[in-house]
Scaffold this motif. Structure first.
Motif, short mmCIF file in Angstrom:
data_model
loop_
_atom_site.label_atom_id
_atom_site.label_comp_id
_atom_site.label_asym_id
_atom_site.label_seq_id
_atom_site.Cartn_x
_atom_site.Cartn_y
_atom_site.Cartn_z
N SER A 66 -6.50 30.37 27.46
CA SER A 66 -5.11 29.94 27.27
C SER A 66 -4.15 30.73 28.16
O SER A 66 -3.25 30.16 28.78
N ASP A 94 -10.77 23.05 33.81
CA ASP A 94 -11.00 23.71 32.53
C ASP A 94 -12.43 23.43 32.09
O ASP A 94 -12.75 22.31 31.68
N TYR A 145 -16.08 24.44 27.89
CA TYR A 145 -17.22 23.92 27.10
C TYR A 145 -18.45 23.65 27.97
O TYR A 145 -19.30 22.85 27.58
#
Ligand SMILES: Cc1ncc(COP(=O)(O)O)c(C=O)c1O
Length: 405
Positions: free
Chosen positions: A104, A206, A209
């Motif tokens: 973040s 990003d 995951y």
């Protein structure tokens, strides 16, 4: 002293549906109703645990009194370990690596260092709401691009091309995606690079995951496909290593050095100004990335069977269709209803105690409705929740005008 304190205008559009929905859930929980929480992406709330060696390394660092500030970019053993990890992902031409307080903070700093008020960043829709929150703070102009539900939620390349203007500075790709669980295919990633090159855009990738993929699915880092394009790859320990409370993430900057050098310096100014990321937790990075990875096999096995149950049970409900997620732990089923998903979800929580997040919280094509399910809970909880969703949806459709499946 009786005047209302006005908050800054820049906070006006900031919403974070994932947490906001808790306000409704808390009210319902107070009535004593059994609650089934399918709304928060925290593996530690369920039967997932981090590898012990990374917790031990952090504890040892605390005992050894590495409790002061660290260097602003992070401690050397962590940076070396992330560099090795980047090489394994085939990311070449690395220009900078920094450790941050969760991915973040990396996302916040990299957007802040790049985008001026009035400029815009192509942002995946649906997508993770932090990106819109930060851009709101920076007073950017919103520039959402759509993921195509008919094409397994891959980015809609034509939509992206049509939305670029002379104030567009970057494109964000969340891969695997939150909230859809989609995994981007190589052809699409290559096209995205072409688009970025043609329009001088930075790519924010990003990949938080990237190790949570089902049935042997392969993850391709967009930065591995081109060593000249400016790309910042975000990663961290929160999801792959199941320690979201450690707040450890990072950014890996790759691409042409000459093009990137001023931008990298701006990022580092902000990194220095906030002193450092959490220090002792950084000692967990090398054992996490380089140590035993068997927790991933266990997690992905559990998640595969929970994903399968999610897709099967939701697709069996008249009025709901669900694209099969390939990674992460989210599904984003479509509601074939006329009423807004905000109303559907609020009523669902009140009537059944099942907590999901409305699609509006992640952005979606106009006139479509969805909700996000987190399929981290064990099968018995998921089954109970989906049965309740099925009964509720039937009743909801009877009471409201249905579009039909
Ligand atoms: C796509 C995505 N990026 C970033 C984050 C935040 O990661 P971190 O905990 O490292 O700040 C999340 C958390 O849910 C996420 O889903």
């Amino acid at each position: 002293m009786n005047k209302i304190i006005n908050p800054a205008v820049r906070t006006r559009n900031i919403t974070y549906a994932v947490r906001d929905i808790i306000l409704i859930a808390n009210e319902v929980a107070k009535t004593g109703k059994e609650m089934l929480y399918l709304n928060i992406g925290d593996p530690n709330l369920f039967d997932f645990a981090p590898p012990a060696h990374l917790v031990e390394a952090t504890y040892k660092a605390m005992l050894n009194n590495f409790n002061g500030y660290s260097p602003s970019s992070g401690i050397k053993p962590a940076l070396d370990s992330i560099a090795k990890e980047a090489e394994k992902k085939n990311i070449r031409n690395i220009q900078d690596i920094f450790v941050t307080t969760g991915a973040s903070e990396a996302i916040d700093i990299c957007l802040t260092a790049l985008v001026n008020e009035g400029e815009n960043v192509l942002t995946p829709t649906p997508g993770y709401p932090l990106y819109t929150a930060i851009q709101s703070k920076l007073q950017n102009v919103e520039n959402p691009y759509y993921l195509d539900e008919e094409n397994d939620w891959q980015p809609d390349l034509d939509d992206i091309r049509s939305k670029i203007n002379d104030k567009t500075r970057a494109i964000i790709i969340i891969n695997p995606n939150n909230p859809t669980g989609s995994n981007c295919c190589k052809d699409t990633l290559q096209e995205l690079i072409k688009i970025a090159q043609d329009h001088n855009l930075v790519i924010f990738a990003d990949e938080i995951y990237d190790k949570l993929l089902f049935e042997g699915g392969k993850h391709i880092s967009i930065a591995s496909l081109n060593s000249e394009t400016p790309i910042i790859t975000f990663g961290g320990l929160s999801k792959n290593y199941m320690v979201p409370g450690f707040r450890i993430g990072w950014g890996i900057v790759s691409g042409n050095r000459m093009i990137l050098k001023d931008y990298i310096e701006a990022i580092n100014k902000l990194l220095r100004a906030r002193l450092s990321a959490n220090h002792p937790e950084q000692y967990g990075i090398p054992p996490a990335l380089e140590g035993d990875q068997s927790h991933l096999e266990i997690a992905n096995k559990k998640l595969t069977s929970r994903r399968n149950m999610t897709v099967e049970m939701l697709n069996d409900i008249p009025g709901i269709t669900c694209v099969k997620p390939e990674g992460a732990f989210y599904a984003f089923p479509k509601l074939h209803i006329n009423t807004s998903d905000d109303i559907f979800v609020a009523e669902l929580i009140k009537e059944t105690g099942v907590v999901v997040v409305p699609g509006s919280g992640f952005g979606q094509r106009p006139d479509t409705n969805h909700f996000r399910v987190v399929f981290l809970p064990p099968e018995e909880i998921l089954m109970k929740a989906y049965k309740k969703i099925a009964a509720f949806t039937g009743k909801f459709i009877e009471e409201h005008e249905a579009v039909g499946k």
